[in-house]
Design a protein around this motif. Structure first.
Motif, PDB file in Angstrom:
ATOM      1  N   GLY A  14       0.773  -1.071  -0.111  1.00  0.00           N
ATOM      2  CA  GLY A  14      -0.007   0.277  -0.032  1.00  0.00           C
ATOM      3  C   GLY A  14       0.608   1.380  -0.060  1.00  0.00           C
ATOM      4  O   GLY A  14       2.143   1.257   0.110  1.00  0.00           O
ATOM      5  N   THR A  18      -0.388  10.999   0.895  1.00  0.00           N
ATOM      6  CA  THR A  18       0.153  11.986   1.248  1.00  0.00           C
ATOM      7  C   THR A  18       0.648  12.911  -0.046  1.00  0.00           C
ATOM      8  O   THR A  18       1.245  14.052   0.059  1.00  0.00           O
ATOM      9  N   HIS A  22       5.141   8.791  -7.011  1.00  0.00           N
ATOM     10  CA  HIS A  22       6.345   9.400  -7.842  1.00  0.00           C
ATOM     11  C   HIS A  22       7.294   8.165  -8.318  1.00  0.00           C
ATOM     12  O   HIS A  22       6.897   6.905  -8.193  1.00  0.00           O
ATOM     13  N   GLY A  24       9.954   7.046  -7.698  1.00  0.00           N
ATOM     14  CA  GLY A  24      10.398   5.886  -6.623  1.00  0.00           C
ATOM     15  C   GLY A  24       9.272   4.975  -6.268  1.00  0.00           C
ATOM     16  O   GLY A  24       9.869   3.872  -6.282  1.00  0.00           O
ATOM     17  N   HIS A  25       7.979   5.379  -6.240  1.00  0.00           N
ATOM     18  CA  HIS A  25       6.969   4.121  -6.026  1.00  0.00           C
ATOM     19  C   HIS A  25       7.041   3.461  -7.225  1.00  0.00           C
ATOM     20  O   HIS A  25       6.755   2.210  -6.834  1.00  0.00           O
ATOM     21  N   GLY A 158       9.314  -1.212  -0.891  1.00  0.00           N
ATOM     22  CA  GLY A 158      10.814  -0.681  -0.858  1.00  0.00           C
ATOM     23  C   GLY A 158      11.532  -1.006   0.384  1.00  0.00           C
ATOM     24  O   GLY A 158      11.074  -1.576   1.351  1.00  0.00           O
ATOM     25  N   GLN A 161      10.664  -0.434   4.175  1.00  0.00           N
ATOM     26  CA  GLN A 161       9.632  -1.203   4.838  1.00  0.00           C
ATOM     27  C   GLN A 161       9.983  -2.355   5.478  1.00  0.00           C
ATOM     28  O   GLN A 161       9.199  -3.158   6.072  1.00  0.00           O
ATOM     29  N   ARG A 197      15.254  -0.249  -4.772  1.00  0.00           N
ATOM     30  CA  ARG A 197      15.002  -0.510  -3.311  1.00  0.00           C
ATOM     31  C   ARG A 197      14.779   0.662  -2.668  1.00  0.00           C
ATOM     32  O   ARG A 197      13.975   0.839  -1.742  1.00  0.00           O
ATOM     33  N   LYS A 207      16.579   9.342  -0.145  1.00  0.00           N
ATOM     34  CA  LYS A 207      15.314   8.767  -0.507  1.00  0.00           C
ATOM     35  C   LYS A 207      14.349   9.805  -1.264  1.00  0.00           C
ATOM     36  O   LYS A 207      14.141  10.733  -0.601  1.00  0.00           O
ATOM     37  N   MET A 208      13.821   9.372  -2.419  1.00  0.00           N
ATOM     38  CA  MET A 208      12.769  10.426  -2.942  1.00  0.00           C
ATOM     39  C   MET A 208      11.491  10.225  -2.124  1.00  0.00           C
ATOM     40  O   MET A 208      11.064   8.962  -1.948  1.00  0.00           O
TER      41      MET A 208
HETATM   42  P1  ATP Z   1       5.796   9.654   2.783  1.00  0.00           P
HETATM   43  O1  ATP Z   1       6.800  10.725   2.464  1.00  0.00           O
HETATM   44  O2  ATP Z   1       4.300  10.244   3.001  1.00  0.00           O
HETATM   45  O3  ATP Z   1       6.103   8.480   3.713  1.00  0.00           O
HETATM   46  P2  ATP Z   1       6.720   8.023   0.580  1.00  0.00           P
HETATM   47  O4  ATP Z   1       7.152   8.684  -0.625  1.00  0.00           O
HETATM   48  O5  ATP Z   1       7.764   7.391   1.558  1.00  0.00           O
HETATM   49  O6  ATP Z   1       5.695   9.037   1.305  1.00  0.00           O
HETATM   50  P3  ATP Z   1       4.906   5.596   1.111  1.00  0.00           P
HETATM   51  O7  ATP Z   1       3.566   5.903   0.794  1.00  0.00           O
HETATM   52  O8  ATP Z   1       5.418   5.959   2.374  1.00  0.00           O
HETATM   53  O9  ATP Z   1       5.733   6.809   0.164  1.00  0.00           O
HETATM   54  O10 ATP Z   1       5.521   4.379   0.567  1.00  0.00           O
HETATM   55  C1  ATP Z   1       4.773   3.318  -0.419  1.00  0.00           C
HETATM   56  C2  ATP Z   1       5.771   2.361  -0.952  1.00  0.00           C
HETATM   57  O11 ATP Z   1       6.514   3.049  -1.698  1.00  0.00           O
HETATM   58  C3  ATP Z   1       6.459   1.618   0.059  1.00  0.00           C
HETATM   59  O12 ATP Z   1       6.475   0.184  -0.096  1.00  0.00           O
HETATM   60  C4  ATP Z   1       7.910   2.130  -0.090  1.00  0.00           C
HETATM   61  O13 ATP Z   1       8.737   1.169   0.238  1.00  0.00           O
HETATM   62  C5  ATP Z   1       7.936   2.537  -1.658  1.00  0.00           C
HETATM   63  N1  ATP Z   1       8.822   3.767  -1.803  1.00  0.00           N
HETATM   64  C6  ATP Z   1       8.540   5.227  -1.292  1.00  0.00           C
HETATM   65  N2  ATP Z   1       9.646   5.619  -1.692  1.00  0.00           N
HETATM   66  C7  ATP Z   1      10.235   4.979  -2.314  1.00  0.00           C
HETATM   67  C8  ATP Z   1      11.657   5.201  -3.003  1.00  0.00           C
HETATM   68  N3  ATP Z   1      12.252   6.413  -2.902  1.00  0.00           N
HETATM   69  N4  ATP Z   1      12.317   4.065  -3.747  1.00  0.00           N
HETATM   70  C9  ATP Z   1      11.731   2.954  -3.525  1.00  0.00           C
HETATM   71  N5  ATP Z   1      10.603   2.544  -2.890  1.00  0.00           N
HETATM   72  C10 ATP Z   1       9.814   3.652  -2.431  1.00  0.00           C
END
Ligand code: ATP
Ligand code: MG
Length: 384
Positions: A14, A18, A22, A24-25, A158, A161, A197, A207-208
């Motif tokens: 999930g 917020t 992006h 990164g996701h 990622g 987690q 990752r 981290k993005m």
């Molecule tokens: P927030 O800043 O609100 O925490 P976030 O960008 O970290 O937002 P999340 O919703 O917390 O995003 O993360 C959702 C999923 O995306 C998780 O599985 C996380 O590991 C992965 N993820 C988030 N940012 C990255 C990234 N920069 N590189 C790889 N995976 C990412």
């Protein structure tokens, strides 16, 4: 091995609403989800929009969370998540998740929570100081509920987690050993490459993240992507084109590693057969940042264009996207209710359903009454 045989194969993952999702996701999780969905190896697949978790550090900013639920849903659909194969649901609308969180809170110590490295890093970034919301500190427990409530066996996510999935494993283990086997111990499925990752930010930060303002969003238009890339952080020692440059830790090359294929080279930069050749030239000197960045812009826009187009289609009927979420949430609730039923039964707090226990208690009361009556009769006899 035994575990895999005993439990159905269930995937859950999930995102916090917020912000829009992006790149990164995309490399860290979304791309994998679509592949897994299309391979069809899972008995059930769930994707959760984690609004309750988003509120743990946005309680004063409900609008941000509320408005981004639809944005995240649109990003899922745009990336190719198919709601007929994957149940997409909204976390706050599943009451069983809150119930599990309460039970699980009794299985975790405060010091264990404080040791969570991701939470530690996030606390630093959020700058709460002494005013840490209790919900934020405890969100790994709530996240364990999200995972365990569906009997999840695999969590594609990622690297950040990993501590969350470990916490969920510990809770499952503790619960099972205290009350009896209910939960499989979930495993994380990390992206194959190190860059995916934890994709770094456009500012070069580790981290993005939606919360750090260093992201390129899946829904950014071509011009916005170009602007973001052209102003990206590169190698600070690479001042002149002729200077030897560093590719390691250089976000432009990191993004190319995550996104550029040999086909992209053939299409947009045919003077180099692949990334290794481009990197080699940059390291040797004589290759300008602008050339590399222009190529990255083309690569990213190539990857993002079909995603943008699909998003535009879904944006035309927002009500039906909400309906997808509503139906998914109803389905997810049924699944969580079944596991909650099993968990309550294991804990012995299924007061109303446990007919045997009710009978047993009735018999005990009956016996006590019989004894009281016998004693009263005996005493009455003695008096005579
Ligand atoms: P927030 O800043 O609100 O925490 P976030 O960008 O970290 O937002 P999340 O919703 O917390 O995003 O993360 C959702 C999923 O995306 C998780 O599985 C996380 O590991 C992965 N993820 C988030 N940012 C990255 C990234 N920069 N590189 C790889 N995976 C990412
Ligand atoms: Mg996060």
């Amino acid at each position: 091995m035994e575990e895999e045989k005993k439990y159905p194969n269930i995937m859950l993952t999930g995102d916090r609403p917020t912000g829009r999702l992006h790149i990164g996701h995309y490399v860290g999780s979304l791309k994998r989800r679509v592949e897994l969905q299309n391979q069809g190896g899972f008995d059930e697949m769930y994707i959760m929009i984690a609004d309750t978790q988003a509120l743990t550090d946005n309680a004063g900013n409900i609008a941000k969370v509320r408005d981004n639920v639809i944005e995240v849903a649109l990003d899922y659909l745009a990336c190719g998540i198919d709601p007929s194969k994957v149940t997409i649901f909204v976390q706050s609308r599943i009451p069983e998740l809150f119930e599990f969180t309460c039970y699980f809170m009794d299985l975790v110590t405060l010091s264990r929570l404080e040791r969570n490295p991701t939470v530690k890093a996030e606390l630093g970034m959020r700058g709460f100081g002494e005013s840490i919301p209790v919900g934020f500190l405890t969100y790994p427990i709530s996240q364990a509920s999200d995972i365990l409530a569906f009997g999840t066996t695999i969590v594609p996510a990622g690297e950040d987690q990993m501590p969350m999935v470990e916490q969920a494993q510990e809770i499952a283990h503790k619960f099972n050993s205290l009350y009896g086997e209910v939960f499989p111990e979930p495993k994380i499925m990390l992206p194959e490459t190190a860059v995916a990752r934890r994709l770094c930010g456009t500012d070069g930060k580790a981290k993005m993240s939606k919360s750090l303002g260093n992201a390129i969003y899946l829904s950014d238009d071509a011009k916005t992507v170009e602007k973001a890339v052209m102003s990206m952080f590169t190698d600070p020692t690479h001042l002149n084109v002729s200077d030897p440059g560093h590719t390691e830790g250089n976000p432009v090359f990191i993004y190319l590693e995550a996104f550029a294929t040999d086909e992209h080279f053939a299409k947009y930069l045919p003077e180099y057969p692949n990334l290794e050749a481009l990197e080699e030239h940059y390291r040797r000197g004589g290759l300008g940042d602008v050339t590399v960045k222009r190529f990255l812009v083309k690569v990213l826009n190539d990857v993002l264009e079909p995603i943008r187009q699909r998003r535009h289609e879904f944006e035309k009927d927002i009500a039906s996207v909400y309906r997808i979420l509503e139906e998914g949430t109803a389905k997810a609730r049924e699944a969580a209710a079944k596991i909650a039923f099993r968990a309550r039964r294991a804990m012995g707090i299924n007061y109303f359903e446990d007919k045997k226990h009710i009978e047993k208690q009735q018999k005990a009361f009956n016996r006590a009454h019989e004894q009281e009556t016998k004693l009263a009769e005996y005493l009455a006899k003695q008096k005579k």
